[in-house]
Design an enzyme around this catalytic site. Structure first.
Site, PDB file in Angstrom:
ATOM      1  CE  LYS A   1      -3.614  -2.640   2.259  1.00 33.06           C
ATOM      2  NZ  LYS A   1      -4.282  -3.024   3.508  1.00 33.06           N
TER       3      LYS A   1
ATOM      4  CD  GLN B   1      -2.985  -4.646   6.545  1.00 33.99           C
ATOM      5  OE1 GLN B   1      -3.166  -3.620   5.894  1.00 33.99           O
ATOM      6  NE2 GLN B   1      -3.375  -5.832   6.105  1.00 33.99           N
TER       7      GLN B   1
ATOM      8  CG  ASP C   1      -9.107  -0.535   5.234  1.00 35.70           C
ATOM      9  OD1 ASP C   1      -9.157  -0.951   4.070  1.00 35.70           O
ATOM     10  OD2 ASP C   1      -8.286  -0.928   6.069  1.00 35.70           O
TER      11      ASP C   1
HETATM   12  N1  GUN Z   1      -6.288  -7.340   6.621  1.00 35.80           N
HETATM   13  C1  GUN Z   1      -6.682  -8.173   5.648  1.00 35.80           C
HETATM   14  N2  GUN Z   1      -7.317  -7.483   4.675  1.00 35.80           N
HETATM   15  C2  GUN Z   1      -7.323  -6.192   5.053  1.00 35.80           C
HETATM   16  C3  GUN Z   1      -7.828  -5.001   4.475  1.00 35.80           C
HETATM   17  O1  GUN Z   1      -8.427  -4.976   3.404  1.00 35.80           O
HETATM   18  N3  GUN Z   1      -7.629  -3.865   5.187  1.00 35.80           N
HETATM   19  C4  GUN Z   1      -6.991  -3.870   6.377  1.00 35.80           C
HETATM   20  N4  GUN Z   1      -6.841  -2.710   6.997  1.00 35.80           N
HETATM   21  N5  GUN Z   1      -6.511  -4.948   6.937  1.00 35.80           N
HETATM   22  C5  GUN Z   1      -6.672  -6.109   6.271  1.00 35.80           C
END
Ligand code: GUN
Length: 284
Positions: free
Chosen positions: A53, A97, A120
């Site tokens: 990211k 995350q 998110d």
């Molecule tokens: N952990 C697994 N998938 C995701 C996601 O799409 N966003 C976040 N923040 N954590 C994750």
């Protein structure tokens, strides 16, 4: 005829190239979009996603920072860090995350992220808006899947959609999105009895179970669109999806590969959401 490949990598590159131009235009106006990616602890899988990211931001011209906190950080201290990010006008997007360590209440954390910076889409305000079909930040995986479905040109209303997986991150939001799009939706999970009875009715089959080999060719309706959200580490660290690609490709009309399907689309969608957050806040 074998299914056509939904090439997430290629579509994501197109999205990122548009995002690059958009970022340059914002910068000309004196606005630099910024995403902070937050990681607690050092789970290796999370580190991979966090870095992806971050790199996508930098490659697009978006300012980004990875803020990593130790696993033993107290919930109170962590929430105070999020509050500071909420109040920082230079930060447009905050992404925490998941999963978070056991000592931290994940729900409380997601509730603490300013809904206007919640790229998110996991703050319950945004989850609720998504539920009722209102405009809001949608989870990146969901945005990526929608874009892949759009690529097929198929009209969603009236289609039978089957989602395998009931997580808050993928399964549930995807099911809600498909309901809002007019599909007839069934949500299964890895414990569903006689899974094939459901999957064989699906015009659109989305698997997010995290179980390699779960979806086989004989379980799929001829001409179905099959989206594989599964990402399990296989032998040698190779990513494996839920779908038996070779077998299912013979039956489906469209199929996503793993890797190179939903994964890159999710990363590109984080960027799209960050630019949305930036435009929303700056009125640009
Ligand atoms: N952990 C697994 N998938 C995701 C996601 O799409 N966003 C976040 N923040 N954590 C994750």
């Amino acid at each position: 005829m074998p299914a056509r490949i939904l090439d997430g990598k290629k579509i994501a590159e197109k999205i990122l190239s548009n995002a690059k131009s958009e970022t340059a235009a914002l910068k000309e106006k004196g606005i630099t979009p910024k995403l902070v990616v937050v990681q607690v602890g050092s789970d290796p899988a999370s580190t991979v996603y966090v870095e992806k990211k971050y790199r996508a931001c930098i490659g697009t011209g978006i300012d980004s920072e990875i803020r990593q906190f130790p696993e033993y950080i107290s919930e109170e201290m962590f929430l105070s860090e999020i509050r500071h990010m909420n109040e920082d006008p230079k930060i447009h997007g905050i992404l925490v995350q998941l999963p978070l360590p056991k000592g931290i209440n994940g729900q409380k954390v997601l509730e603490s992220v300013d809904p206007a910076k919640d790229v998110d889409g996991f703050n319950p305000i945004n989850t609720g808006k998504n539920f009722s079909g209102a405009d809001s930040f949608k989870p990146a995986t969901l945005v990526g899947i929608m874009r892949l479905l759009e690529e097929t040109g198929v009209k969603l209303p009236g289609k039978n959609a089957v989602v395998i997986g009931r997580s808050n991150i993928v399964g549930k939001p995807v099911a809600v999105m498909l309901i809002n799009a007019g599909c007839t939706v069934t949500v299964c999970n890895r414990k569903t009895k006689n899974l094939a009875a459901f999957t064989s009715l699906a015009d659109i089959l989305i698997s997010a179970a995290g179980k390699p080999g779960l979806v086989k060719g004989k379980m799929v309706k001829a001409g179905a669109i099959v989206i594989d959200v599964g990402t399990t580490k296989g032998p040698g660290g190779k990513l494996v999806g839920d779908v038996d690609f070779a077998g299912v490709r013979k039956k489906a009309s469209w199929i996503t590969p793993v890797p190179g399907g939903v994964g890159p689309m999710t990363i590109a969608s984080v960027i799209v959401n960050t630019l949305r957050a930036c435009r929303g806040l700056e009125g640009a």
